[in-house]
Write a protein that holds these residues in place. Structure first.
Motif, PDB file in Angstrom:
ATOM      1  N   ILE A   1      13.867  -8.760   1.990  1.00  0.00           N
ATOM      2  CA  ILE A   1      13.594 -10.267   2.488  1.00  0.00           C
ATOM      3  C   ILE A   1      12.318 -10.421   1.621  1.00  0.00           C
ATOM      4  O   ILE A   1      11.370  -9.823   1.689  1.00  0.00           O
ATOM      5  N   ALA A   2      12.485 -11.727   1.074  1.00  0.00           N
ATOM      6  CA  ALA A   2      11.027 -11.992   0.184  1.00  0.00           C
ATOM      7  C   ALA A   2      10.825 -13.537  -0.116  1.00  0.00           C
ATOM      8  O   ALA A   2      11.872 -14.302   0.144  1.00  0.00           O
ATOM      9  N   ASP A   3       9.631 -13.889   0.117  1.00  0.00           N
ATOM     10  CA  ASP A   3       9.212 -15.285  -0.073  1.00  0.00           C
ATOM     11  C   ASP A   3       7.973 -15.498  -1.126  1.00  0.00           C
ATOM     12  O   ASP A   3       8.053 -14.459  -1.834  1.00  0.00           O
TER      13      ASP A   3
ATOM     14  N   LYS B   1       5.044 -15.209  -0.768  1.00  0.00           N
ATOM     15  CA  LYS B   1       3.709 -14.494  -0.412  1.00  0.00           C
ATOM     16  C   LYS B   1       4.206 -12.984  -0.209  1.00  0.00           C
ATOM     17  O   LYS B   1       3.150 -12.172  -0.422  1.00  0.00           O
ATOM     18  N   ASN B   2       5.255 -12.747   0.314  1.00  0.00           N
ATOM     19  CA  ASN B   2       5.343 -11.290   0.724  1.00  0.00           C
ATOM     20  C   ASN B   2       6.874 -10.967   0.410  1.00  0.00           C
ATOM     21  O   ASN B   2       7.769 -11.662   0.513  1.00  0.00           O
ATOM     22  N   ALA B   3       6.924  -9.623   0.521  1.00  0.00           N
ATOM     23  CA  ALA B   3       8.466  -9.098   0.243  1.00  0.00           C
ATOM     24  C   ALA B   3       8.484  -7.831   1.025  1.00  0.00           C
ATOM     25  O   ALA B   3       7.546  -6.936   1.415  1.00  0.00           O
ATOM     26  N   ARG B   4       9.403  -7.815   2.075  1.00  0.00           N
ATOM     27  CA  ARG B   4       9.764  -6.676   2.809  1.00  0.00           C
ATOM     28  C   ARG B   4      10.922  -6.172   2.780  1.00  0.00           C
ATOM     29  O   ARG B   4      12.060  -6.598   2.581  1.00  0.00           O
ATOM     30  N   ILE B   5      10.934  -4.492   2.436  1.00  0.00           N
ATOM     31  CA  ILE B   5      12.081  -3.826   2.501  1.00  0.00           C
ATOM     32  C   ILE B   5      12.497  -3.285   3.963  1.00  0.00           C
ATOM     33  O   ILE B   5      11.420  -2.769   4.756  1.00  0.00           O
ATOM     34  N   ILE B   6      13.649  -3.696   4.335  1.00  0.00           N
ATOM     35  CA  ILE B   6      14.019  -3.078   5.495  1.00  0.00           C
ATOM     36  C   ILE B   6      15.160  -1.864   5.477  1.00  0.00           C
ATOM     37  O   ILE B   6      15.759  -1.892   4.475  1.00  0.00           O
TER      38      ILE B   6
END
Length: 266
Positions: A115-117, A119-124
């Motif tokens: 999930i990325a926007d 400002k940030n990117a998140r690995i789940i």
């Protein structure tokens, strides 16, 4: 050569185990219990992928009540993950794959969910085992390190804008506790440390491959004092155990069990 986090963990834990597994193509049979765990994990990942794609998942949930229980517990515990109505431009994809070319090696990663926007990117990442007591060890695992490193190297996100969260999703049927999670932030310092350790590991692999292929020299063994040989399927082969482990003993016994050899009709 294509390498994943699993290859790197084997190389770091015991180079000889890497050789036996990936070069000699040796292995031990999977126990029924292990097969069940792997099968459940595959079904859960398929469930999450289909749900992310907007495909029907009712049949999967009906076939396995435990899947439904875990999903029902996960959704309220992680509303930010399941909120598809994020503001502004964003990217999200299940089973997202990325590659990074490092000399003669191609690093492969597959994110359960990215999930990325702006400002940030998140690995789940979905895990089906209990939360480890030693979270520092999980942070040092090559899955954590490689996944974060590759995303930083293949995107415009600075390390401090990237994070990785493990969700431990398998909730026993007799418990109502919500699933736990462990989140790791990233930084420029961690990125440089990973780069240094990764290059050293790959340099050692290059040397080991050259010696193995050209001179037939085995990869080095882990120090026996590390006490990681006890549950290794290659302990007997490596002369690190006076007793064959359960898997190898079973294979040997089956091989010499005359009752299991089919009769040859003359």
């Amino acid at each position: 050569m294509r390498l994943s986090q699993r290859h790197l963990n084997f190389l770091e834990t015991c180079p000889r185990k890497f050789q036996h597994t990936y070069l000699d193509l040796l292995g031990a049979p999977t126990s029924p219990e292990q097969q069940e765990k792997l099968g459940w994990g595959s079904r859960f990942h398929l469930l999450m992928q289909q749900r992310e794609l907007g495909l029907p998942v009712d049949s999967l949930l009906q076939e396995n009540p435990e899947l439904k229980l875990c999903l029902d517990g996960l959704i309220p515990a992680a509303p930010d993950i399941f909120n598809n109505q994020m503001e502004g431009d964003f990217f999200r994809e299940a089973e997202h794959q990325r590659t990074l070319n490092l000399g003669k090696y191609l690093m492969l990663v597959r994110y359960d969910l990215l999930i990325a926007d702006a400002k940030n990117a998140r690995i789940i990442d979905w895990k089906t085992y209990p939360v480890p007591q030693n979270k520092k060890q999980l942070e040092q695992d090559w899955q954590t390190r490689l996944y974060l490193y590759v995303l930083a190297e293949t995107s415009n996100y600075a390390p401090k804008q990237i994070s990785m969260t493990y969700w431990f999703v398998k909730t026993p049927l007799d418990k109502t506790n919500p699933p736990a999670f462990v989140k790791f932030a990233y930084s420029e310092a961690k990125h440089k440390k990973t780069e240094k350790d990764l290059n050293l590991l790959l340099d050692n692999l290059t040397l080991g491959l050259k010696r193995y292929q050209e001179m037939g020299v085995d990869f080095p063994q882990v120090d026996i004092e590390a006490k990681v040989c006890t549950h290794c399927q290659f302990a007997f082969r490596c002369e690190r155990s006076f007793e064959k482990n359960e898997e190898e003993t079973k294979v040997t016994n089956d091989w010499f069990d005359l009752t299991k050899i089919p009769e040859v009709k003359l």
